[in-house]
Design an enzyme around this catalytic site. Sequence first.
Site, PDB file in Angstrom:
ATOM      1  N   CYS A 148      52.385  49.399 102.684  1.00 29.85           N
ATOM      2  CA  CYS A 148      53.350  49.041 101.649  1.00 29.85           C
ATOM      3  C   CYS A 148      54.605  48.469 102.309  1.00 29.85           C
ATOM      4  O   CYS A 148      55.185  49.099 103.196  1.00 29.85           O
ATOM      5  CB  CYS A 148      53.699  50.280 100.829  1.00 29.85           C
ATOM      6  SG  CYS A 148      55.145  50.099  99.768  1.00 29.85           S
ATOM      7  N   GLU A 149      54.990  47.291 101.896  1.00 33.21           N
ATOM      8  CA  GLU A 149      56.155  46.669 102.527  1.00 33.21           C
ATOM      9  C   GLU A 149      57.471  47.297 102.082  1.00 33.21           C
ATOM     10  O   GLU A 149      58.493  47.091 102.721  1.00 33.21           O
ATOM     11  CB  GLU A 149      56.176  45.164 102.275  1.00 33.21           C
ATOM     12  CG  GLU A 149      56.443  44.747 100.858  1.00 33.21           C
ATOM     13  CD  GLU A 149      56.450  43.236 100.692  1.00 33.21           C
ATOM     14  OE1 GLU A 149      57.198  42.771  99.828  1.00 33.21           O
ATOM     15  OE2 GLU A 149      55.717  42.534 101.409  1.00 33.21           O
ATOM     16  N   HIS A 150      57.461  48.068 101.016  1.00 33.38           N
ATOM     17  CA  HIS A 150      58.701  48.694 100.550  1.00 33.38           C
ATOM     18  C   HIS A 150      59.078  49.938 101.349  1.00 33.38           C
ATOM     19  O   HIS A 150      60.259  50.180 101.594  1.00 33.38           O
ATOM     20  CB  HIS A 150      58.584  49.075  99.073  1.00 33.38           C
ATOM     21  CG  HIS A 150      58.497  47.898  98.163  1.00 33.38           C
ATOM     22  ND1 HIS A 150      57.887  47.955  96.934  1.00 33.38           N
ATOM     23  CD2 HIS A 150      58.918  46.623  98.310  1.00 33.38           C
ATOM     24  CE1 HIS A 150      57.953  46.777  96.356  1.00 33.38           C
ATOM     25  NE2 HIS A 150      58.566  45.952  97.168  1.00 33.38           N
ATOM     26  N   HIS A 151      58.072  50.743 101.712  1.00 35.54           N
ATOM     27  CA  HIS A 151      58.354  52.006 102.400  1.00 35.54           C
ATOM     28  C   HIS A 151      57.703  52.105 103.776  1.00 35.54           C
ATOM     29  O   HIS A 151      57.892  53.088 104.475  1.00 35.54           O
ATOM     30  CB  HIS A 151      57.878  53.190 101.542  1.00 35.54           C
ATOM     31  CG  HIS A 151      58.561  53.264 100.221  1.00 35.54           C
ATOM     32  ND1 HIS A 151      57.993  52.763  99.057  1.00 35.54           N
ATOM     33  CD2 HIS A 151      59.771  53.744  99.865  1.00 35.54           C
ATOM     34  CE1 HIS A 151      58.822  52.950  98.056  1.00 35.54           C
ATOM     35  NE2 HIS A 151      59.913  53.543  98.511  1.00 35.54           N
ATOM     36  N   GLN A 193      50.280  45.361  96.632  1.00 31.98           N
ATOM     37  CA  GLN A 193      48.918  45.290  96.104  1.00 31.98           C
ATOM     38  C   GLN A 193      48.731  44.057  95.230  1.00 31.98           C
ATOM     39  O   GLN A 193      47.683  43.406  95.277  1.00 31.98           O
ATOM     40  CB  GLN A 193      48.579  46.561  95.325  1.00 31.98           C
ATOM     41  CG  GLN A 193      47.149  46.562  94.811  1.00 31.98           C
ATOM     42  CD  GLN A 193      46.750  47.878  94.185  1.00 31.98           C
ATOM     43  OE1 GLN A 193      47.259  48.930  94.548  1.00 31.98           O
ATOM     44  NE2 GLN A 193      45.829  47.821  93.243  1.00 31.98           N
ATOM     45  N   HIS A 246      48.543  54.794  96.690  1.00 31.91           N
ATOM     46  CA  HIS A 246      49.729  54.460  97.481  1.00 31.91           C
ATOM     47  C   HIS A 246      50.406  55.737  97.970  1.00 31.91           C
ATOM     48  O   HIS A 246      50.806  56.576  97.165  1.00 31.91           O
ATOM     49  CB  HIS A 246      50.708  53.640  96.632  1.00 31.91           C
ATOM     50  CG  HIS A 246      50.186  52.277  96.304  1.00 31.91           C
ATOM     51  ND1 HIS A 246      50.701  51.140  96.868  1.00 31.91           N
ATOM     52  CD2 HIS A 246      49.177  51.879  95.491  1.00 31.91           C
ATOM     53  CE1 HIS A 246      50.035  50.090  96.405  1.00 31.91           C
ATOM     54  NE2 HIS A 246      49.109  50.517  95.570  1.00 31.91           N
ATOM     55  N   CYS A 270      53.251  56.048  99.097  1.00 26.08           N
ATOM     56  CA  CYS A 270      54.645  56.127  98.649  1.00 26.08           C
ATOM     57  C   CYS A 270      54.751  56.844  97.303  1.00 26.08           C
ATOM     58  O   CYS A 270      55.828  57.312  96.933  1.00 26.08           O
ATOM     59  CB  CYS A 270      55.286  54.737  98.588  1.00 26.08           C
ATOM     60  SG  CYS A 270      54.455  53.569  97.505  1.00 26.08           S
TER      61      CYS A 270
END
Length: 192
Positions: free
Chosen positions: A81-84, A123, A151, A153
Site C-alpha cells: 500500500c503506497e499510503h502506509h 488496489q 489490506h 492497513c
Amino acid sequence: MNEKIMSDQKKIEEAVYQLLEALGEDPNREGLLDTPKRVAKMYQEMFAGLNEDPKDQFTAVFSEEHEDVVLVKDIPFYSMCEHHLVPFHGLAHVAYIPSDGCVTGLSKLARAVEVVSKRPQLQERLTVQIANALEEALKPKGVLVMIEAEHMCMTMRGIKKPGSKTVTRVVRGICQSDKETRQEIIAMIHHN
C-alpha cells in the site's frame, strides 16, 4: 533486477537505520545489526516491478481459433500500500475474449499481475494497470479484471478489521457492453 533500486540500496539501508533510531531502538544491537541490509534486499524484491512494463510480459502470442472467454483466476499476489507502506494481498482474476484468435500464454497473465503488484500501489490502480496491459498488448474484444484483497492497513492498524476484503474490477469492451458475457465471467470467477 531493478537498476534504480539496486543503485539506491545504500540509501535504503541508511533510511532503515535512521528509522530504527527514531523509534528508540539501537540499530547496532545484535538482532538489528543486519536489519537495514535485509530490508533493502527485501525492497529490491518487493518493488522489482517499478521499472518494468507489464505489457512486456505478453511475449508469447499465438494465433488460435478461440474467440471465447479465457480466464485465469485465483492468481495470488502481494503488494505494498503506497499510503502506509504495509502489505496488501489477495487474488487476481484476469479474463479476456480474444480478437481474431490472438491468445497469449496463460502464465503471461499471472506475470502481468506480478509486475504491477511489485511496486507501491493502490488496489484500484493495480486493477486498471492489469487491464490496460492486457488491452494494449492483445487488443482483445473484451477484458475483465477483478481483484479481491485484504489490506494490512485495515487489519493491523486503524479500524483493525481482519478478514475484510476490498474488491475492485475493471470491465472493458464486450465484457462491459454485453451483460450476459460479463455475468458469465463473474460466475466463472466465483465457481469452485
